[in-house]
Design a protein around this motif. Sequence first.
Motif, PDB file in Angstrom:
ATOM      1  N   GLY A  43       0.827  -1.210   0.000  1.00 44.26           N
ATOM      2  CA  GLY A  43       0.000   0.000   0.000  1.00 44.26           C
ATOM      3  C   GLY A  43       0.857   1.253   0.000  1.00 44.26           C
ATOM      4  N   ALA A  44       1.880   1.258   0.860  1.00 47.49           N
ATOM      5  CA  ALA A  44       2.792   2.405   0.911  1.00 47.49           C
ATOM      6  C   ALA A  44       3.538   2.559  -0.412  1.00 47.49           C
ATOM      7  CB  ALA A  44       3.773   2.237   2.067  1.00 47.49           C
ATOM      8  N   HIS A  45       3.941   1.440  -1.007  1.00 48.77           N
ATOM      9  CA  HIS A  45       4.646   1.484  -2.293  1.00 48.77           C
ATOM     10  C   HIS A  45       3.760   2.118  -3.364  1.00 48.77           C
ATOM     11  CE1 HIS A  45       7.288   0.281  -5.593  1.00 48.77           C
ATOM     12  NE2 HIS A  45       6.178  -0.071  -6.217  1.00 48.77           N
ATOM     13  N   ILE A  46       2.523   1.687  -3.426  1.00 51.91           N
ATOM     14  CA  ILE A  46       1.591   2.226  -4.422  1.00 51.91           C
ATOM     15  C   ILE A  46       1.434   3.731  -4.243  1.00 51.91           C
ATOM     16  CG2 ILE A  46      -0.843   2.247  -5.123  1.00 51.91           C
ATOM     17  CD1 ILE A  46      -0.834  -0.821  -4.493  1.00 51.91           C
ATOM     18  N   ILE A  47       1.299   4.169  -3.007  1.00 49.13           N
ATOM     19  CA  ILE A  47       1.101   5.597  -2.751  1.00 49.13           C
ATOM     20  C   ILE A  47       2.340   6.405  -3.109  1.00 49.13           C
ATOM     21  CG2 ILE A  47       0.765   7.305  -0.915  1.00 49.13           C
ATOM     22  CD1 ILE A  47      -1.152   5.191   0.377  1.00 49.13           C
ATOM     23  N   TRP A  48       3.518   5.958  -2.654  1.00 48.34           N
ATOM     24  CA  TRP A  48       4.697   6.794  -2.913  1.00 48.34           C
ATOM     25  C   TRP A  48       5.126   6.745  -4.371  1.00 48.34           C
ATOM     26  CZ3 TRP A  48       9.552   6.069  -4.726  1.00 48.34           C
ATOM     27  CH2 TRP A  48      10.129   4.803  -4.665  1.00 48.34           C
TER      28      TRP A  48
END
Length: 167
Positions: free
Chosen positions: A41-46
Amino acid sequence: SINLLTAGRPPLALTAEPAGRDIMRRPPRPPNQSVFAGGMGAHIIWVGGLIGTLSLIALAIGYHGGSANWQTMVFTTLVFCQVVHAFVIRSETHSVFTIGLVSNRPMLLALAITVAAQFLVIYWSPLQTVFGTGGLSGGELAICIALASVVFVAVELEKVVRRLTRT
């Protein structure tokens, strides 16, 4: 129009990625675990934020630099960023240099077709009319490629951080 170029072939080619060397040493994921768990999720956002920022940088460089094709620069930067991301995300933790630059030939073919389609959209008159694009100069194209290369470096650095924090 971006989805016409990037949404089909590269994601499908990811299914042909050879299994990681350590796949049998990893514990199975719990069946109730979200696809966004484990940092995805963090990867997708950043990465989404990074690609959006790089596209805005292309806009600023093109528009404020007086390019008549600034919209094509934004479009091309976005497509190239997605191509680079598909190539580099083949492993969550291992560098593309470790897993092999040519270890997934279907992926290379899919990315080559996507890039070729983008070049047709940029430089072939019938598709320029359909997509509302204009031919980029060598310098404008170099800017798009340079901006997309930031995704490569950033995701590879993320993998280094993941490896260092796992141990």
